[in-house]
Design a protein around this motif. Structure first.
Motif, PDB file in Angstrom:
ATOM      1  N   ILE A  41       5.683   7.283 -10.157  1.00 58.42           N
ATOM      2  CA  ILE A  41       5.795   8.563  -9.451  1.00 58.42           C
ATOM      3  C   ILE A  41       6.587   8.344  -8.175  1.00 58.42           C
ATOM      4  CG2 ILE A  41       4.498  10.321  -8.185  1.00 58.42           C
ATOM      5  CD1 ILE A  41       2.201   9.883 -10.194  1.00 58.42           C
ATOM      6  N   LEU A  42       7.551   9.226  -7.923  1.00 60.40           N
ATOM      7  CA  LEU A  42       8.320   9.190  -6.686  1.00 60.40           C
ATOM      8  C   LEU A  42       7.851  10.324  -5.786  1.00 60.40           C
ATOM      9  CD1 LEU A  42      11.962   8.665  -8.069  1.00 60.40           C
ATOM     10  CD2 LEU A  42      10.266   6.927  -7.436  1.00 60.40           C
ATOM     11  N   ARG A  43       7.663  10.026  -4.505  1.00 62.41           N
ATOM     12  CA  ARG A  43       7.243  11.057  -3.546  1.00 62.41           C
ATOM     13  C   ARG A  43       8.171  11.063  -2.346  1.00 62.41           C
ATOM     14  NH1 ARG A  43       2.521  13.666  -4.038  1.00 62.41           N
ATOM     15  NH2 ARG A  43       3.881  15.187  -2.995  1.00 62.41           N
ATOM     16  N   LYS A  44       8.526  12.256  -1.901  1.00 62.83           N
ATOM     17  CA  LYS A  44       9.350  12.405  -0.708  1.00 62.83           C
ATOM     18  C   LYS A  44       8.526  12.098   0.536  1.00 62.83           C
ATOM     19  CE  LYS A  44      11.844  16.163  -0.480  1.00 62.83           C
ATOM     20  NZ  LYS A  44      12.224  17.603  -0.573  1.00 62.83           N
ATOM     21  N   GLY A  45       9.207  11.598   1.554  1.00 62.84           N
ATOM     22  CA  GLY A  45       8.551  11.375   2.834  1.00 62.84           C
ATOM     23  C   GLY A  45       7.744  10.093   2.878  1.00 62.84           C
ATOM     24  N   PRO A  46       7.219   9.778   4.061  1.00 71.03           N
ATOM     25  CA  PRO A  46       6.434   8.555   4.232  1.00 71.03           C
ATOM     26  C   PRO A  46       5.076   8.655   3.544  1.00 71.03           C
ATOM     27  CG  PRO A  46       6.367   9.859   6.233  1.00 71.03           C
ATOM     28  CD  PRO A  46       7.356  10.531   5.330  1.00 71.03           C
ATOM     29  N   GLU A  47       4.507   7.513   3.242  1.00 71.10           N
ATOM     30  CA  GLU A  47       3.189   7.493   2.611  1.00 71.10           C
ATOM     31  C   GLU A  47       2.137   8.007   3.596  1.00 71.10           C
ATOM     32  OE1 GLU A  47       0.048   4.064   1.330  1.00 71.10           O
ATOM     33  OE2 GLU A  47       2.037   3.925   0.408  1.00 71.10           O
ATOM     34  N   ILE A  90      -4.895   5.950  -9.144  1.00 69.09           N
ATOM     35  CA  ILE A  90      -3.699   6.475  -9.804  1.00 69.09           C
ATOM     36  C   ILE A  90      -3.274   5.502 -10.889  1.00 69.09           C
ATOM     37  CG2 ILE A  90      -1.370   7.363  -9.483  1.00 69.09           C
ATOM     38  CD1 ILE A  90      -3.508   8.895  -7.945  1.00 69.09           C
ATOM     39  N   VAL A  91      -3.016   6.019 -12.085  1.00 68.13           N
ATOM     40  CA  VAL A  91      -2.814   5.155 -13.256  1.00 68.13           C
ATOM     41  C   VAL A  91      -1.399   4.606 -13.368  1.00 68.13           C
ATOM     42  CG1 VAL A  91      -4.653   6.265 -14.555  1.00 68.13           C
ATOM     43  CG2 VAL A  91      -2.316   7.152 -14.743  1.00 68.13           C
ATOM     44  N   MET A  92      -0.526   4.909 -12.401  1.00 70.49           N
ATOM     45  CA  MET A  92       0.820   4.330 -12.404  1.00 70.49           C
ATOM     46  C   MET A  92       1.279   4.134 -10.965  1.00 70.49           C
ATOM     47  SD  MET A  92       3.220   7.596 -13.566  1.00 70.49           S
ATOM     48  CE  MET A  92       2.442   7.710 -15.175  1.00 70.49           C
ATOM     49  N   PRO A  93       2.275   3.285 -10.732  1.00 72.55           N
ATOM     50  CA  PRO A  93       2.753   3.046  -9.363  1.00 72.55           C
ATOM     51  C   PRO A  93       3.279   4.317  -8.706  1.00 72.55           C
ATOM     52  CG  PRO A  93       3.606   1.374 -10.867  1.00 72.55           C
ATOM     53  CD  PRO A  93       2.964   2.422 -11.722  1.00 72.55           C
ATOM     54  N   VAL A  94       3.085   4.406  -7.402  1.00 72.08           N
ATOM     55  CA  VAL A  94       3.579   5.548  -6.621  1.00 72.08           C
ATOM     56  C   VAL A  94       4.484   5.011  -5.516  1.00 72.08           C
ATOM     57  CG1 VAL A  94       2.955   7.542  -5.213  1.00 72.08           C
ATOM     58  CG2 VAL A  94       1.433   6.794  -7.069  1.00 72.08           C
ATOM     59  N   ASN A  95       5.720   5.492  -5.475  1.00 76.12           N
ATOM     60  CA  ASN A  95       6.697   5.043  -4.478  1.00 76.12           C
ATOM     61  C   ASN A  95       7.037   6.183  -3.527  1.00 76.12           C
ATOM     62  OD1 ASN A  95       8.186   3.468  -7.277  1.00 76.12           O
ATOM     63  ND2 ASN A  95       6.957   2.415  -5.738  1.00 76.12           N
ATOM     64  N   TYR A  96       6.683   6.018  -2.255  1.00 74.19           N
ATOM     65  CA  TYR A  96       7.021   7.013  -1.240  1.00 74.19           C
ATOM     66  C   TYR A  96       8.404   6.729  -0.650  1.00 74.19           C
ATOM     67  CZ  TYR A  96       2.504   9.349  -1.288  1.00 74.19           C
ATOM     68  OH  TYR A  96       1.403  10.087  -1.661  1.00 74.19           O
ATOM     69  N   ASP A  97       8.831   7.587   0.280  1.00 78.30           N
ATOM     70  CA  ASP A  97      10.154   7.519   0.911  1.00 78.30           C
ATOM     71  C   ASP A  97      11.281   7.724  -0.100  1.00 78.30           C
ATOM     72  OD1 ASP A  97       9.412   7.090   3.628  1.00 78.30           O
ATOM     73  OD2 ASP A  97       8.860   5.033   3.101  1.00 78.30           O
ATOM     74  N   ALA A  98      10.998   8.455  -1.178  1.00 77.75           N
ATOM     75  CA  ALA A  98      12.032   8.768  -2.169  1.00 77.75           C
ATOM     76  C   ALA A  98      12.781  10.035  -1.738  1.00 77.75           C
ATOM     77  CB  ALA A  98      11.394   8.972  -3.534  1.00 77.75           C
ATOM     78  N   GLN A  99      13.905  10.301  -2.393  1.00 81.18           N
ATOM     79  CA  GLN A  99      14.702  11.485  -2.075  1.00 81.18           C
ATOM     80  C   GLN A  99      14.131  12.750  -2.703  1.00 81.18           C
ATOM     81  OE1 GLN A  99      17.439  11.434   0.087  1.00 81.18           O
ATOM     82  NE2 GLN A  99      16.565   9.390   0.415  1.00 81.18           N
ATOM     83  N   VAL A 100      13.339  12.565  -3.782  1.00 83.40           N
ATOM     84  CA  VAL A 100      12.778  13.709  -4.509  1.00 83.40           C
ATOM     85  C   VAL A 100      11.339  13.406  -4.914  1.00 83.40           C
ATOM     86  CG1 VAL A 100      15.003  14.480  -5.445  1.00 83.40           C
ATOM     87  CG2 VAL A 100      13.622  12.813  -6.731  1.00 83.40           C
TER      88      VAL A 100
END
Length: 341
Positions: free
Chosen positions: A171-177, A188-198
């Motif tokens: 999962i990609l998330r916009k903004g800081p964690e 959460i059942v999969m990795p989550v990456n913050y600071d993404a563009q979308v």
């Protein structure tokens, strides 16, 4: 307290989601019934799979819930509670799909049915497919909660559909964690990456052919047709009359005063009357329509006596209710109940 909300095209929010959120609040020690009543929502009506709550009331309820529970992660918590059948006909269509890609294609086309201010776009990026989620609603607590519930919910639902989590999904998330996210990362059942563009769900192309455990071709086709019809109806119901009716349907106490409905929709009483008149409707006629629908449900689906039904519908006594019911249908409530049995 009133929270600003976009009212340009309020398609409403499925009431069942607020019901699940209310149950969640109860588990963490908040008096969810008191909170709903303060916002003017009827806890009983929120259990309906068919009703929708106005954007304004949903926004106020969610904002108060976050403030009073002191839990900014309510959207993530809600995501874990959203089992597929709770998503109505779209949930059925997704569950009966053949493959994960079929399920995601349905979500892409029909997400408006469940989250009107979100949209999904699909983009191939190397060996992955990015399902990007965008919001056209006003930023605020409600949109943040819906986005959290949608993205993290997809992760949980993917596991429900296939029995596993596709290797390489993330999962990609916009903004800081957010500072609170560490409390939820393990769930959460999969990795989550913050600071993404979308904001996006990323699935490897190879995983899209994974079979759905509940696949049923006949059910998939019939439910897809139902989704198409529901989407057409929802778009047709974007008028002011429908928005007023949604507030009436979910209001507590019932029936609501015209002033309360006007305030909920951020218009004056005069404007509400005028706009309804422009659509050949009136406030009282809408109240009566909801009363009649509810009266029929109570007469055929419960054993309530007429005094109790009259009280639920906002009448002083059974005699007043009986006169109104005869005026609407031409028969008495008692005769209607016997004939429908």
């Amino acid at each position: 307290m009133r929270i600003a909300a976009s009212i340009a095209q309020d398609l409403g929010m499925p009431a069942i989601y607020l019901h699940i959120l209310a149950e969640l609040l109860n588990t963490i020690g908040l008096d969810e019934r008191d909170l709903l009543l303060r916002v003017g929502l009827d806890p009983v009506q929120l259990k309906s799979a068919d009703l929708r709550v106005s954007q304004a009331q949903a926004s106020e309820f969610v904002t108060r819930a976050i403030i009073e529970s002191r839990e900014p992660g309510l959207g993530i918590m809600l995501a874990s509670k959203l089992k597929l059948p709770l998503h109505g006909v779209l949930g059925v269509a997704v569950m009966s799909s053949r493959t994960l890609q079929d399920a995601l294609d349905l979500m892409t086309r029909y997400l408006t049915l469940r989250a009107p201010h979100l949209s999904v776009s699909r983009r191939e990026c190397g060996t992955d497919i990015h399902y990007t989620i965008r919001s056209d609603g006003e930023p605020g607590p409600l949109q943040k909660l819906v986005m959290d519930a949608m993205l993290f919910g997809c992760a949980f639902m993917g596991q429900q559909l296939t029995g596993t989590t596709a290797k390489g999904s993330r999962i990609l998330r916009k903004g800081p964690e957010p500072a609170y996210f560490y409390r939820f990362r393990q769930s959460i059942v999969m990795p989550v990456n913050y600071d993404a563009q979308v904001d996006a769900l990323v699935i490897p192309v190879a995983a899209l052919s994974a079979p759905i455990r509940f696949s049923d071709d006949q059910l998939a086709e019939s439910s897809r047709v139902q989704c198409e019809n529901a989407l057409e109806q929802l778009t047709a119901d974007a008028g002011f009359e429908c928005r007023v009716r949604r507030v009436i349907e979910t209001s507590y106490p019932f029936p609501p005063k015209l002033a309360r409905v006007a305030a909920t929709l951020f218009v004056s009483e005069r404007t509400l009357k005028r706009r309804l008149q422009e659509e050949n409707a009136s406030f009282q006629s809408l109240v009566d329509q909801v009363r009649l629908d509810r009266a029929r449900e109570l007469l055929t689906g419960t054993g309530m006596n007429l005094n109790r039904i009259a009280d639920v519908l906002g009448y002083a006594d059974a005699a007043n209710f009986t006169r109104a019911f005869k005026r609407w249908t031409g028969s008495s409530p008692s005769y209607y109940r016997v004939a429908a049995a």
